[in-house]
Design a protein around this motif. Sequence first.
Motif, PDB file in Angstrom:
ATOM      1  N   UNK A 152     -68.428   2.976 -25.870  1.00 14.60           N
ATOM      2  CA  UNK A 152     -69.416   3.514 -24.939  1.00 14.60           C
ATOM      3  C   UNK A 152     -69.074   3.136 -23.497  1.00 14.60           C
ATOM      4  N   UNK A 153     -68.666   1.895 -23.295  1.00 16.26           N
ATOM      5  CA  UNK A 153     -68.457   1.384 -21.936  1.00 16.26           C
ATOM      6  C   UNK A 153     -67.003   1.455 -21.464  1.00 16.26           C
ATOM      7  N   UNK A 154     -66.094   1.798 -22.356  1.00 18.73           N
ATOM      8  CA  UNK A 154     -64.691   1.905 -21.957  1.00 18.73           C
ATOM      9  C   UNK A 154     -64.499   3.028 -20.943  1.00 18.73           C
ATOM     10  N   UNK A 155     -63.716   2.782 -19.906  1.00 15.29           N
ATOM     11  CA  UNK A 155     -63.450   3.827 -18.912  1.00 15.29           C
ATOM     12  C   UNK A 155     -61.961   4.002 -18.619  1.00 15.29           C
ATOM     13  N   UNK A 156     -61.127   3.550 -19.560  1.00 14.51           N
ATOM     14  CA  UNK A 156     -59.685   3.720 -19.391  1.00 14.51           C
ATOM     15  C   UNK A 156     -59.109   4.443 -20.594  1.00 14.51           C
ATOM     16  N   UNK A 157     -58.393   5.535 -20.322  1.00 13.87           N
ATOM     17  CA  UNK A 157     -57.762   6.281 -21.400  1.00 13.87           C
ATOM     18  C   UNK A 157     -56.456   5.608 -21.772  1.00 13.87           C
ATOM     19  N   UNK A 158     -56.342   5.197 -23.012  1.00 12.97           N
ATOM     20  CA  UNK A 158     -55.141   4.539 -23.497  1.00 12.97           C
ATOM     21  C   UNK A 158     -55.075   4.710 -25.003  1.00 12.97           C
ATOM     22  N   UNK A 159     -53.949   4.402 -25.586  1.00 12.82           N
ATOM     23  CA  UNK A 159     -53.817   4.509 -27.037  1.00 12.82           C
ATOM     24  C   UNK A 159     -54.456   3.283 -27.690  1.00 12.82           C
ATOM     25  N   UNK A 160     -55.245   3.528 -28.726  1.00 12.36           N
ATOM     26  CA  UNK A 160     -55.927   2.433 -29.429  1.00 12.36           C
ATOM     27  C   UNK A 160     -55.478   2.439 -30.888  1.00 12.36           C
ATOM     28  N   UNK A 161     -54.454   1.677 -31.218  1.00 13.17           N
ATOM     29  CA  UNK A 161     -54.089   1.555 -32.622  1.00 13.17           C
ATOM     30  C   UNK A 161     -55.153   0.723 -33.320  1.00 13.17           C
ATOM     31  N   UNK A 165     -61.340   9.812 -35.750  1.00 14.28           N
ATOM     32  CA  UNK A 165     -62.274   9.427 -34.690  1.00 14.28           C
ATOM     33  C   UNK A 165     -61.546   9.213 -33.371  1.00 14.28           C
ATOM     34  N   UNK A 166     -60.476   8.428 -33.378  1.00  9.89           N
ATOM     35  CA  UNK A 166     -59.814   8.078 -32.121  1.00  9.89           C
ATOM     36  C   UNK A 166     -59.108   9.289 -31.519  1.00  9.89           C
ATOM     37  N   UNK A 167     -58.644  10.194 -32.376  1.00 12.82           N
ATOM     38  CA  UNK A 167     -58.037  11.426 -31.861  1.00 12.82           C
ATOM     39  C   UNK A 167     -59.071  12.222 -31.065  1.00 12.82           C
ATOM     40  N   UNK A 168     -60.272  12.360 -31.642  1.00  9.09           N
ATOM     41  CA  UNK A 168     -61.315  13.117 -30.957  1.00  9.09           C
ATOM     42  C   UNK A 168     -61.794  12.384 -29.710  1.00  9.09           C
ATOM     43  N   UNK A 207     -59.213  12.901 -27.080  1.00  7.78           N
ATOM     44  CA  UNK A 207     -59.153  14.321 -26.715  1.00  7.78           C
ATOM     45  C   UNK A 207     -60.262  14.687 -25.740  1.00  7.78           C
ATOM     46  N   UNK A 208     -61.448  14.115 -25.953  1.00  5.42           N
ATOM     47  CA  UNK A 208     -62.612  14.457 -25.141  1.00  5.42           C
ATOM     48  C   UNK A 208     -62.894  13.428 -24.051  1.00  5.42           C
ATOM     49  N   UNK A 209     -62.029  12.433 -23.936  1.00  7.32           N
ATOM     50  CA  UNK A 209     -62.294  11.329 -23.025  1.00  7.32           C
ATOM     51  C   UNK A 209     -62.333  11.804 -21.578  1.00  7.32           C
ATOM     52  N   UNK A 210     -63.348  11.330 -20.853  1.00  9.49           N
ATOM     53  CA  UNK A 210     -63.459  11.615 -19.423  1.00  9.49           C
ATOM     54  C   UNK A 210     -63.552  10.298 -18.687  1.00  9.49           C
ATOM     55  N   UNK A 211     -62.608  10.027 -17.802  1.00  9.19           N
ATOM     56  CA  UNK A 211     -62.654   8.779 -17.050  1.00  9.19           C
ATOM     57  C   UNK A 211     -63.813   8.803 -16.069  1.00  9.19           C
TER      58      UNK A 211
END
Length: 279
Positions: free
Chosen positions: A31-40, A70-73, A76-80
């Motif tokens: 919810x609070x993350x604001x950085x787009x990065x890969x999350x293994x 989940x992480x793909x979606x 995909x929809x992430x907005x910084x």
Amino acid sequence: MGYYIKSVVEIIESNYDNFTDVEKNIADFFIHNNKKQKFSSKDLADKLFVSQASLSRFSQKCGFRGYREFIYQYLEDFVEKEQDVTGNISQVLNTYQELLNKTYSLVDENQIKRIINYLNTVEKVFVCGKGSSGLAANEMELRFMRIGVNIDSITDSDQMKMRSIFHNENSLAIGLSISGNTEEVLYYLFEAHKKNAKTVLITSQNKKAYKNYCDEVILVPSLIHLNHGNVISPQFPISVMVDLIYSYFVKEDKNKKEKLHDDTLRALNIKIEKEENDL
């Protein structure tokens, strides 16, 4: 419509109360993350001090088959989120825009069509709520009454308890509760369901228990995780959803409903003219 972006964050927020403490820890991160990065799954599990199995269960509770989906979606929809917004006016307006984005992510057009079908087939509609939700209930009564719907709003706790028994298969009971915890509203829907009425709850929470007595649960955004959420009118998310339902309802037999609306305006004007002539 390109300005509105679907995001899984709203799905996380609507299911928040269903999570365990470990899953809420995971939810808070996304919810609070604001950085787009890969999350293994391994790296995030280590980062949050949880197991990879917990990430999988969390993802499934959000409606996904597993963490990978989940992480793909999510990505995909992430907005910084913009960090350089200044000025109270800009922050408040951006919060309203965020609420509209969240509504766009949650709205189910097929569900709205089912609600319209209820409105078209029942003989009586009751809408109830307390506090700011009560104000939204009053507004809903006023708007739908003016286009021919036989509707009453109920905002008093004792009235909700007493009038909950006056239902049958030809009535529709609509409950408004952003928190999803307003006891009087939930009791009203529970009793109406026992009388075979159609029941609809508009709320920001998606709890399994609602399915026992609600034909439809319409999800609206929560204010909890918003910046400046405390200065936004709590009835705004409900009002937006009511507007969507109203818009769909008016669209059917538009000419007839617009005429009814215009007739109520003329009736008000006649009353005002009469009072002026009496002066």
